[in-house]
Design an enzyme around this catalytic site. Structure first.
Site, PDB file in Angstrom:
ATOM      1  N   SER A   1      53.440  37.218  14.840  1.00  0.00           N
ATOM      2  CA  SER A   1      52.168  36.917  15.487  1.00  0.00           C
ATOM      3  C   SER A   1      51.909  37.889  16.645  1.00  0.00           C
ATOM      4  O   SER A   1      51.935  39.103  16.445  1.00  0.00           O
ATOM      5  CB  SER A   1      52.161  35.451  15.944  1.00  0.00           C
ATOM      6  OG  SER A   1      50.861  35.056  16.313  1.00  0.00           O
TER       7      SER A   1
ATOM      8  N   ASP B   1      49.824  33.665   9.354  1.00  0.00           N
ATOM      9  CA  ASP B   1      50.640  33.815  10.558  1.00  0.00           C
ATOM     10  C   ASP B   1      52.118  33.569  10.244  1.00  0.00           C
ATOM     11  O   ASP B   1      52.476  32.556   9.637  1.00  0.00           O
ATOM     12  CB  ASP B   1      50.156  32.809  11.613  1.00  0.00           C
ATOM     13  CG  ASP B   1      50.699  33.126  12.996  1.00  0.00           C
ATOM     14  OD1 ASP B   1      51.900  33.434  13.108  1.00  0.00           O
ATOM     15  OD2 ASP B   1      49.920  33.067  13.972  1.00  0.00           O
TER      16      ASP B   1
END
Length: 935
Positions: free
Chosen positions: A566, A686
């Site tokens: 991320s 993600d």
């Protein structure tokens, strides 16, 4: 009247490197008097004492001649020293390379050994007058395996290794008499194991055993490198592990009597010791503590494998493990590295010297070229007739050096072929600014099906452009398993003559290497000492990672690998591309300003079927930072984590479009649509949903130490209870009305990050508790996931926290332990003398090869296992060798289906070489022929 010591024919002498030199005490050396002195009464007493000493010296020499079975007394002239040492003197230390043969004349010499699992020395035996000690190390050329100490005054004769070899050149059979003195001191059990062990030489590419074979023995790697491969039901092969010097192979299958679970073949020319199952059973019966030690080693291996992922029985080849960061590191046991050029204009000599300098910070390193090998061993050293002499000498260099660097010639010469055969890893060195054409030497290398790991190393100038077109280099070299970019100092590309280049680097070697240089990073990667920086996900809290990167640089902590999830994927990519804190901060701040722009955010809104935003604006912001950069073009090896929702699996990206995989790793569900992988069309989200702090991934990629920065959200338990339904309008009113009571309700981003945190909380706990990970979490809990407008403030929090933690590391020695090579340190402790002795084991092999082999009658019964020396030993009845036979001695169930001992290597007690061959007890070349080529 005081005696004048200067007139006495007994002189006090300090010898550098001797026991006296080490203990800073004088040693009396007897000399034969050349004349009779007529002095005072005191002088006369000293002369008489000297004459008496000379008589003792002559008598001791006769006893030594008898013990060594020397025919010519003149062989000892000038080669024997008579020494007297006071009590407490250490004559030789465990690990000494240059050892003497010691014959005790009067007094006692105690022999001590320090075991691996003990900090105290234990007494093995006592050498009494008329006995020798130290002869085994001289015979084999190996380091001394014990410490010799005089606990009280002692006199002895000493013959240096060089002088002993001179005697052997004139009377080679002296080795038999000296070997007999070694065997006399061995227990019958040790002699049995000597018979049971088989020495095997396995050529590169050949299989030691195959998957499904019967497990009838265990192998110990003496030199070389083995690779274990498992064949799945779909006929695909998977690497199970690699093993180097000192590793134990196939022990689990042997103990459980299961078929071989993998195929093991030699990566390079290797030497193994083969221990039959019957011998292992006998050892377990006689010494039950061996079982406890095996269980301990298996337990360490299993626990280490569980930390990295599911473990299966085929993985349990035992290797020596260390504490903290060392267990399970795949590259920690590399011994030899070959370097070869892509083209002739590659500055290979300067590269090799630079790498040698960087490796010197880790442990003893030796650089070998065809020229210096010929200088050391003679101009004909590379001829096939001297194959054994060269192989033995090279093996000895591996014993006394942490890494041996083999610099190949620019063409496929015999030396280049030797480099390839000896290499655990091959570095193919090219110039990053040139065209990625495959060199002639590379084509030859690939055609020979070399199984050693091959790495591409691209050199770049300091003032030159950033790496580019790396994909083209790799696509043309499918045989390379990885690559590294090195920014080289100007001296690497200097056009100096070879003598001037060597002279310049000799001066450079006087200074410690720069731990932050790319060559030092390469050295740590090669030796399994890489330090990885792993950055977790957490939205705007990830800005603290920029501050921690600054603290890392200021505290002198190098980084050899970067990974992230991320926001950590974004910050990590900046670091891998720039390596300069100032540039990282500028680019990160610009991006966070874009993320804080309300106008750009509103323009990217879309109808929320898949997500609130179309992702076009976010893509543009990421792409503007990284442009068309590929992951392969980054200065530092880099990886990022995404969640593949098409396959419900974690994806680790180490190649491809940088901005795309960074964007995919930052695609928070509900906010951004999944990114379609251009390689296979899978939908990527993600990475925090599956692994928010991928320290375990960095570990599996070869890092010894992982510095993990966690910026994930922390659970809040004092949230507002809003009932069974929630109106967004009511919540908006509560937040905008300054008079209303404030409520704590999670927004969409916080819910998503908390869901991600919940999904990988177990993995995070395992990482935090692992031995290889150094976990950091700056105090950023007060900042929200979308607080990108507070970049400077959050960055400063990370910097201050990093400085505090790293200062503690520096003061407490954690940093030095991170940079310390455990394997190299143990070698340095074991071998105090790192320079090659004047006389080596290769000289011994050359001498002994001239001994005429004895003709031995063929005997079928058990007496064939007994040597002449054993039959004549006065120590009592000999133990039978039935322990190693397949037929049970007592009818116990432990003996079912045990293979019989096939003794193929005669004992050191009685060399029985075949005609026209070197004695196998020295050569180690007579093991059974390995199976055909491995898959």
């Amino acid at each position: 009247m005081a005696c004048d010591r200067a007139r006495v024919p007994l002189r006090a002498e300090e010898r550098p490197g001797s026991a006296a030199g080490k203990s800073k005490k004088s040693v009396l050396v007897a000399e034969t008097p050349s004349a009779i002195f007529h002095y005072s009464d005191c002088d006369l007493d000293e002369t008489i004492a000297s004459t008496k000493t000379d008589a003792i010296f002559r008598a001791a020499k006769k006893d030594l001649m008898t013990l060594m079975k020397l025919d010519d007394p003149s062989l000892l002239d000038g080669r024997v020293t008579f020494l007297h040492v006071p009590g407490g003197t250490v004559v030789s230390r465990q690990g000494d390379q240059d050892v003497n043969v010691v014959f005790v004349v009067s007094g006692l010499l105690h022999v001590y050994q320090r075991r691996i699992d003990s900090e105290e020395d234990s007494c093995l035996f006592v050498t009494r007058p008329g006995e020798m000690v130290g002869q085994l190390a001289v015979l084999t050329g190996e380091p001394l395996i014990f410490t010799i100490r005089a606990n009280r005054d002692c006199s002895f004769l000493s013959i240096s290794k060089a002088h002993f070899y001179e005697i052997m050149r004139k009377q080679p059979t002296v080795v038999l008499g000296v070997a007999h003195t070694v065997v006399k001191r061995m227990s019958s059990f040790v002699r049995q194991i000597d018979f049971a062990l088989d020495w095997m030489e396995v050529e590169a590419g050949r299989a030691v055993y195959r998957q499904g074979d019967k497990s009838d023995c265990t192998y110990i790697v003496l030199s070389g490198r083995l690779r274990s491969v498992i064949r799945k039901d779909d006929l695909k092969k998977r690497l199970a592990g690699e093993y180097g010097r000192g590793d134990l192979i196939g022990v689990v299958e042997t103990l459980t009597r299961q078929p071989r679970a993998t195929t093991v073949h030699a990566v390079r020319d290797s030497e193994l010791a083969k221990l039959p199952a019957g011998a292992l059973t006998s050892i377990k019966r006689r010494y039950p503590q061996v079982v406890t030690r095996l269980i301990h080693l298996l337990g360490e291996k299993i626990l280490g494998s569980l930390q990295q992922g599911p473990a299966t029985s085929h993985q349990f080849g035992l290797r020596s493990t260390g504490s903290k960061w060392d267990s399970g590191n795949p590259a920690s046991n590399l011994s030899t590295v070959a370097v070869m050029p892509v083209a002739e204009d590659v500055p290979l000599t300067a590269f090799a010297l630079e790498l040698k300098h960087a490796l010197s910070a880790i442990g003893p390193v030796l650089l070998l070229t065809s020229d210096n090998v010929k200088q050391r061993l003679g101009s004909a050293a590379l001829d096939s007739i001297h194959e054994y002499r060269l192989s033995s000498w090279l093996g000895q260099q591996e014993d006394i050096h942490r890494i041996v660097l083999y610099q190949a010639d620019s063409s496929l010469t015999p030396w280049t072929q030797r480099c390839i055969r000896q290499a655990d890893c091959i570095l193919i060195v090219g110039l990053g600014e040139q065209e990625p054409n495959v060199g002639e030497l590379e084509r030859m290398l690939e055609s020979t099906a070399v199984r050693a790991q091959k790495q591409l190393v691209l050199l770049h100038r300091e003032e030159g452009p950033a790496p580019a077109r790396t994909v083209e280099w790799l696509n043309m070299r499918g045989w390379c398993s990885g690559h590294l970019h090195l920014r080289c100092p100007r001296r690497v590309f200097s056009r100096r003559s070879l003598p001037r280049l060597v002279e310049m680097y000799e001066r450079l070697f006087q200074r410690p290497p720069d731990r932050h240089s790319d060559f030092s990073r390469l050295a740590r990667v090669l030796t399994g000492n890489a330090i990885a920086l792993v950055l977790g996900g957490g939205g705007a809290r990830g800005c603290a990672q920029v501050g921690i990167i600054r603290a890392l640089a200021e505290c002198g902590i190098p980084v050899d690998m970067v990974g992230g999830t991320s926001i950590g994927a974004f910050m990590g990519a900046l670091y891998a591309e720039e390596r300069s804190y100032s540039q990282i901060r500028i680019r990160a701040k610009q991006w966070t300003e874009d993320m804080s722009s309300m106008t750009k955010t509103m323009l990217d809104l879309t109808y929320p079927i898949t997500s609130m935003f179309s992702g076009a604006g976010f893509n543009s912001s990421i792409c503007s930072v990284f442009k068309d950069r590929q992951i392969e073009d980054l200065w530092i090896p880099y990886f990022t984590i995404t969640t593949d929702i098409s396959a419900s699996a974690m994806r680790v990206h180490t190649d491809g479009s940088l901005w795309r995989y960074v964007r995919a790793s930052m695609s928070l569900s509900g906010y951004m649509p999944p990114l379609c992988d251009p390689k296979d069309g899978h939908l990527l989200m993600d990475g925090g949903y599956i692994n928010n702090l991928p320290a375990d991934v960095a570990r599996s990629m070869g890092a010894k130490v992982v510095i993990a920065i966690d910026v994930g959200s922390r659970d809040e338990t004092d949230l507002t209870n809003y009932g069974d339904a929630l109106s967004g309008w009511w919540l908006l009113w509560k937040r905008w009305n300054p008079l209303a009571t404030k409520v704590k309700v999670l927004n969409m981003a916080e819910i998503q990050t908390r869901l991600a945190y919940v999904c990988c909380v177990r993995q995070l706990e395992e990482v935090r508790n692992s031995d290889y990970c150094e976990y950091l979490r700056p105090p950023i809990d007060s900042y929200g996931t979308l607080d990108f407008g507070k970049f400077a403030e959050i960055c400063e929090v990370g910097y201050q926290h990093g400085r505090t933690v790293f200062d503690i590391w520096r003061r407490s020695g954690v940093l030095e332990k991170m940079l310390q090579d455990r394997q190299g340190t143990s070698k340095m402790k074991a071998f105090d003398v790192l320079t090659c002795p004047n006389a080596s084991f290769t000289d011994l092999a050359e001498i002994v090869s001239r001994i005429e082999p004895a003709k031995v009658a063929v005997v079928d019964d058990e007496s064939d296992y007994l040597t002449e020396c054993e039959e004549g030993l006065p120590e009592g009845p000999q133990e039978a060798y039935a322990d190693f036979q397949s037929s049970p001695a007592d009818g116990g169930s432990d003996w079912e289906d045990e293979p019989s001992l096939c003794r193929q290597r005669p004992s050191v007690a009685a060399p029985r070489p075949p005609p026209d061959a070197s004695p196998p007890w020295l050569s180690g070349r007579d093991g059974e022929r390995p199976p055909s080529d491995a898959p």
